[in-house]
Design a protein around this motif. Structure first.
Motif, PDB file in Angstrom:
ATOM      1  N   ARG A   1     -19.510  35.219 -19.028  1.00 48.50           N
ATOM      2  CA  ARG A   1     -20.147  36.147 -19.970  1.00 48.50           C
ATOM      3  C   ARG A   1     -19.589  35.960 -21.379  1.00 48.50           C
ATOM      4  O   ARG A   1     -18.387  35.761 -21.578  1.00 48.50           O
ATOM      5  CB  ARG A   1     -19.948  37.589 -19.537  1.00 48.50           C
ATOM      6  CG  ARG A   1     -20.503  37.934 -18.175  1.00 48.50           C
ATOM      7  CD  ARG A   1     -21.998  37.780 -18.052  1.00 48.50           C
ATOM      8  NE  ARG A   1     -22.754  38.643 -18.963  1.00 48.50           N
ATOM      9  CZ  ARG A   1     -24.084  38.682 -19.011  1.00 48.50           C
ATOM     10  NH1 ARG A   1     -24.796  37.909 -18.220  1.00 48.50           N
ATOM     11  NH2 ARG A   1     -24.688  39.484 -19.857  1.00 48.50           N
ATOM     12  N   THR A   2     -20.494  36.013 -22.333  1.00 51.87           N
ATOM     13  CA  THR A   2     -20.157  35.695 -23.727  1.00 51.87           C
ATOM     14  C   THR A   2     -20.894  36.628 -24.672  1.00 51.87           C
ATOM     15  O   THR A   2     -22.047  36.994 -24.417  1.00 51.87           O
ATOM     16  CB  THR A   2     -20.576  34.240 -24.045  1.00 51.87           C
ATOM     17  OG1 THR A   2     -19.884  33.356 -23.172  1.00 51.87           O
ATOM     18  CG2 THR A   2     -20.268  33.879 -25.480  1.00 51.87           C
ATOM     19  N   ARG A   3     -20.242  36.972 -25.761  1.00 49.98           N
ATOM     20  CA  ARG A   3     -20.870  37.792 -26.795  1.00 49.98           C
ATOM     21  C   ARG A   3     -21.093  36.940 -28.039  1.00 49.98           C
ATOM     22  O   ARG A   3     -20.148  36.345 -28.575  1.00 49.98           O
ATOM     23  CB  ARG A   3     -19.981  39.002 -27.122  1.00 49.98           C
ATOM     24  CG  ARG A   3     -20.679  40.089 -27.933  1.00 49.98           C
ATOM     25  CD  ARG A   3     -19.852  41.369 -27.960  1.00 49.98           C
ATOM     26  NE  ARG A   3     -20.536  42.428 -28.653  1.00 49.98           N
ATOM     27  CZ  ARG A   3     -21.434  43.239 -28.105  1.00 49.98           C
ATOM     28  NH1 ARG A   3     -21.734  43.087 -26.826  1.00 49.98           N
ATOM     29  NH2 ARG A   3     -22.020  44.192 -28.800  1.00 49.98           N
TER      30      ARG A   3
ATOM     31  N   ARG B   1     -24.533  40.353 -29.206  1.00 50.35           N
ATOM     32  CA  ARG B   1     -25.331  40.498 -27.998  1.00 50.35           C
ATOM     33  C   ARG B   1     -24.660  39.748 -26.851  1.00 50.35           C
ATOM     34  O   ARG B   1     -23.999  38.734 -27.057  1.00 50.35           O
ATOM     35  CB  ARG B   1     -26.764  39.983 -28.218  1.00 50.35           C
ATOM     36  CG  ARG B   1     -27.473  40.707 -29.354  1.00 50.35           C
ATOM     37  CD  ARG B   1     -28.923  40.271 -29.478  1.00 50.35           C
ATOM     38  NE  ARG B   1     -29.728  40.738 -28.369  1.00 50.35           N
ATOM     39  CZ  ARG B   1     -30.273  41.946 -28.293  1.00 50.35           C
ATOM     40  NH1 ARG B   1     -30.088  42.828 -29.268  1.00 50.35           N
ATOM     41  NH2 ARG B   1     -31.012  42.293 -27.253  1.00 50.35           N
ATOM     42  N   GLN B   2     -24.877  40.225 -25.637  1.00 52.36           N
ATOM     43  CA  GLN B   2     -24.268  39.630 -24.453  1.00 52.36           C
ATOM     44  C   GLN B   2     -25.172  38.535 -23.871  1.00 52.36           C
ATOM     45  O   GLN B   2     -26.387  38.710 -23.759  1.00 52.36           O
ATOM     46  CB  GLN B   2     -24.025  40.700 -23.384  1.00 52.36           C
ATOM     47  CG  GLN B   2     -22.888  41.652 -23.675  1.00 52.36           C
ATOM     48  CD  GLN B   2     -21.523  41.005 -23.493  1.00 52.36           C
ATOM     49  OE1 GLN B   2     -21.388  39.995 -22.806  1.00 52.36           O
ATOM     50  NE2 GLN B   2     -20.508  41.590 -24.115  1.00 52.36           N
ATOM     51  N   TYR B   3     -24.548  37.427 -23.490  1.00 54.44           N
ATOM     52  CA  TYR B   3     -25.266  36.333 -22.839  1.00 54.44           C
ATOM     53  C   TYR B   3     -24.494  35.893 -21.603  1.00 54.44           C
ATOM     54  O   TYR B   3     -23.299  36.167 -21.464  1.00 54.44           O
ATOM     55  CB  TYR B   3     -25.464  35.160 -23.800  1.00 54.44           C
ATOM     56  CG  TYR B   3     -26.349  35.520 -24.978  1.00 54.44           C
ATOM     57  CD1 TYR B   3     -27.726  35.627 -24.824  1.00 54.44           C
ATOM     58  CD2 TYR B   3     -25.801  35.774 -26.234  1.00 54.44           C
ATOM     59  CE1 TYR B   3     -28.541  35.970 -25.900  1.00 54.44           C
ATOM     60  CE2 TYR B   3     -26.606  36.121 -27.308  1.00 54.44           C
ATOM     61  CZ  TYR B   3     -27.974  36.218 -27.137  1.00 54.44           C
ATOM     62  OH  TYR B   3     -28.774  36.565 -28.195  1.00 54.44           O
TER      63      TYR B   3
END
Length: 362
Positions: free
Chosen positions: A64-66, A70-72
């Motif tokens: 998980r990455t911001r 926004r979160q992706y």
């Protein structure tokens, strides 16, 4: 005998070469000039040795990455690429749909062969990529259109004052099929991309007429004032330019040499990434593109300081082979590789990977 299913992104290259017309393969695969920079992008990444940490207690890594608030699902986006319907009839809709399935951002090119509204209708998180048009009024109209459509960010490509001299396309006299158009530009503005001019590819002629070569920092500041979307500047190699981009309002910069398709002989993107990261500090996010082919490459980029990478050609290979399903498989393989790479490096997540040390294996 049927070919075995792909187990990595590189497998899609061989498969795509068998299904694409030779001229289209060269258009996608080729770089500018003698392709020195195209080759350097891979060499530079292959020379990055990542020092794993051991006994960190990590069994399974989260991807998980911001990005831009926004979160992706992982630190990967699909790079902006023009005329995707040359690779597969479903083009941008299929590739954006695969990005939606993978929960990663899809960067839609101004030269997309499908209107931006149809791309956004896939439900993907879309960032719109802009080349500076000669008519500022058209730029303003396009900004209003992409805002209304629901794009999440504006990505300005700044390394194309003119199109790079791409020798494969010249030798092939490559031109777009008549049914492939620049669907985001006003009608008729891409007619030159289908014609023929001795010594110049039609795509380059079209770009020279449509795009303004004299984009300046003042234009970039104007753009930021006109648009309330997060501004991303793509095509940065010099750390001083990265700082100026942040001063002009950029929320993120993409360290990129356009996949080796613009000025031949410039350094690999991975070579310049650490200097750009050091120059901007925590003032903006830094992404990398050009040459990324695997989850290990993503880990390398993270360890060099990037927040995320953009993947280009491999996604067109996967699209050509299997449409949306092929692209979805390509992104899933990339996620599997990155998850394994993070765990093997002792990292619980991409943030931890940015703390890893690297050494040169050159």
């Amino acid at each position: 005998m049927p070919s075995p299913p792909p187990v990595c992104l590189a497998d899609f290259a061989d498969l795509a070469r068998t299904v694409l017309p030779p001229q289209v393969w060269d258009y996608i695969d080729g770089g500018s000039g003698t392709e020195t920079t195209l080759s350097a992008n891979r060499t530079a990444l292959d020379r990055v040795g990542v020092l794993p940490r051991v006994l960190t207690g990590v069994a399974t890594a989260s991807l998980r990455t911001r990005l831009l608030g926004r979160q992706y699902a992982m630190p990967v986006g699909v790079a902006p690429m023009a005329y995707q319907r040359v690779a597969h009839p479903d083009g941008e809709v299929a590739l954006a749909g695969a990005a939606r399935d993978a929960e990663v951002p899809y960067l839609a090119s101004i030269l997309g062969s499908t209107p931006i509204e149809q791309v956004i209708a896939t439900g993907a998180e879309v960032w719109f990529q802009l080349y500076w048009l000669r008519d500022r009024g058209l730029v303003a109209d396009l900004l209003a259109r992409v805002r209304e459509a629901g794009c999440r960010a504006l990505v300005v490509t700044v390394d194309v004052p003119v199109l790079g001299r791409r020798l494969r396309d010249l030798r092939n006299a490559f031109r777009l099929p008549p049914e492939i158009i620049a669907a985001n530009l006003p009608g008729g503005r891409d007619d030159l991309a289908h014609g023929g001019t001795p010594g110049v590819t039609p795509v380059a002629v079209h770009g020279g007429v449509a795009f303004a070569p004299a984009l300046s920092w003042a234009d970039l500041r104007w753009l930021g004032e006109q648009c309330d979307l997060p501004l991303v500047v793509k095509g940065i190699l010099d750390p001083a330019d990265a700082v100026r981009a942040v001063d002009a309002g950029a929320r993120a910069v993409v360290v990129s040499n356009h996949g080796g398709r613009q000025l031949d002989g410039v350094p690999a993107s991975a070579t310049m990434l650490p200097e750009v990261v050091a120059a901007v500090g925590d003032r903006c996010e830094v992404l990398l593109d050009s040459g990324v082919r695997s989850g290990v490459d993503v880990l390398r980029a993270l360890a060099l300081g990037a927040q995320a990478v953009l993947v280009g050609r491999p996604m067109l290979w996967a699209l050509a082979v299997g449409g949306r399903a092929g692209a979805r498989t390509g992104l899933a393989l990339l996620a599997d590789e990155l998850r394994d790479a993070l765990a093997l490096a002792g990292c619980a997540d991409p943030t931890a990977a940015r703390e890893l040390r690297t050494v040169s294996m050159g």
